[in-house]
Design a protein around this motif. Structure first.
Motif, PDB file in Angstrom:
ATOM      1  N   LEU A 167       0.720  -1.182   0.260  1.00  0.00           N
ATOM      2  CA  LEU A 167       0.114   0.071   0.057  1.00  0.00           C
ATOM      3  C   LEU A 167       1.338   1.804   0.140  1.00  0.00           C
ATOM      4  O   LEU A 167       0.320   2.171  -1.023  1.00  0.00           O
ATOM      5  CB  LEU A 167      -1.322  -0.279   0.905  1.00  0.00           C
ATOM      6  CG  LEU A 167      -1.938  -0.963   1.176  1.00  0.00           C
ATOM      7  CD1 LEU A 167      -2.185  -0.490   2.355  1.00  0.00           C
ATOM      8  CD2 LEU A 167      -2.691  -1.058   0.153  1.00  0.00           C
ATOM      9  N   ILE A 168       1.710   1.425   0.375  1.00  0.00           N
ATOM     10  CA  ILE A 168       2.629   1.833   0.730  1.00  0.00           C
ATOM     11  C   ILE A 168       3.468   2.602  -0.680  1.00  0.00           C
ATOM     12  O   ILE A 168       3.365   3.702  -1.596  1.00  0.00           O
ATOM     13  CB  ILE A 168       4.182   2.140   1.823  1.00  0.00           C
ATOM     14  CG1 ILE A 168       3.377   2.613   3.444  1.00  0.00           C
ATOM     15  CG2 ILE A 168       4.922   2.963   1.877  1.00  0.00           C
ATOM     16  CD1 ILE A 168       4.254   1.791   4.265  1.00  0.00           C
ATOM     17  N   GLY A 195       0.927   3.903  -3.343  1.00  0.00           N
ATOM     18  CA  GLY A 195       0.540   5.792  -2.496  1.00  0.00           C
ATOM     19  C   GLY A 195       1.837   6.536  -3.059  1.00  0.00           C
ATOM     20  O   GLY A 195       1.245   7.123  -3.952  1.00  0.00           O
ATOM     21  N   GLY A 240       3.083   5.067  -6.932  1.00  0.00           N
ATOM     22  CA  GLY A 240       1.396   4.594  -8.492  1.00  0.00           C
ATOM     23  C   GLY A 240       1.150   5.671  -8.942  1.00  0.00           C
ATOM     24  O   GLY A 240       1.077   4.733 -10.451  1.00  0.00           O
ATOM     25  N   ASP A 241       1.188   6.786  -9.204  1.00  0.00           N
ATOM     26  CA  ASP A 241       1.213   7.261 -10.443  1.00  0.00           C
ATOM     27  C   ASP A 241       3.013   7.565 -11.791  1.00  0.00           C
ATOM     28  O   ASP A 241       2.494   8.043 -12.359  1.00  0.00           O
ATOM     29  CB  ASP A 241       0.942   8.714 -10.133  1.00  0.00           C
ATOM     30  CG  ASP A 241       1.857   9.561  -8.740  1.00  0.00           C
ATOM     31  OD1 ASP A 241       2.477   8.651  -8.077  1.00  0.00           O
ATOM     32  OD2 ASP A 241       1.112  10.538  -8.563  1.00  0.00           O
TER      33      ASP A 241
END
Length: 88
Positions: A51-52, A55, A58-59
């Motif tokens: 998740l980190i 986050g 990811g983009d």
């Protein structure tokens, strides 16, 4: 470096195999309880890592589903492999 990462991933795969085996065929005594706790802890830590990382990057990176799943399975070893792949 690539060989070491593959060895580390193999070792982590072995750890997951033992932990999953314990879920279906519990080891005797207190070992099963300890392995249940380790399974939950490892899953939470690798999930948090996933998740980190997604986050934060990811983009900026287009990761395949396998790369995202491999972070959950292999943790830092998958992150090092992804870094090696995208930084070269």
């Amino acid at each position: 470096m690539k060989t070491l990462l593959m060895l580390a991933k193999g070792a982590m795969g072995f750890v997951w195999a033992i932990l999953i085996l314990n879920l279906f065929h519990p080891f005797p005594g207190v070992a099963a309880i300890a392995l249940y706790i380790m399974t939950a802890f490892l899953f939470m830590m690798h999930g948090l890592q996933t998740l980190i990382f997604i986050g934060a990057f990811g983009d900026k990176l287009s990761l395949s589903k396998w790369e995202k799943s491999s972070i959950l399975l292999f943790g830092i070893f998958a992150l090092l492999d992804i870094r090696r792949k995208h930084m070269s």
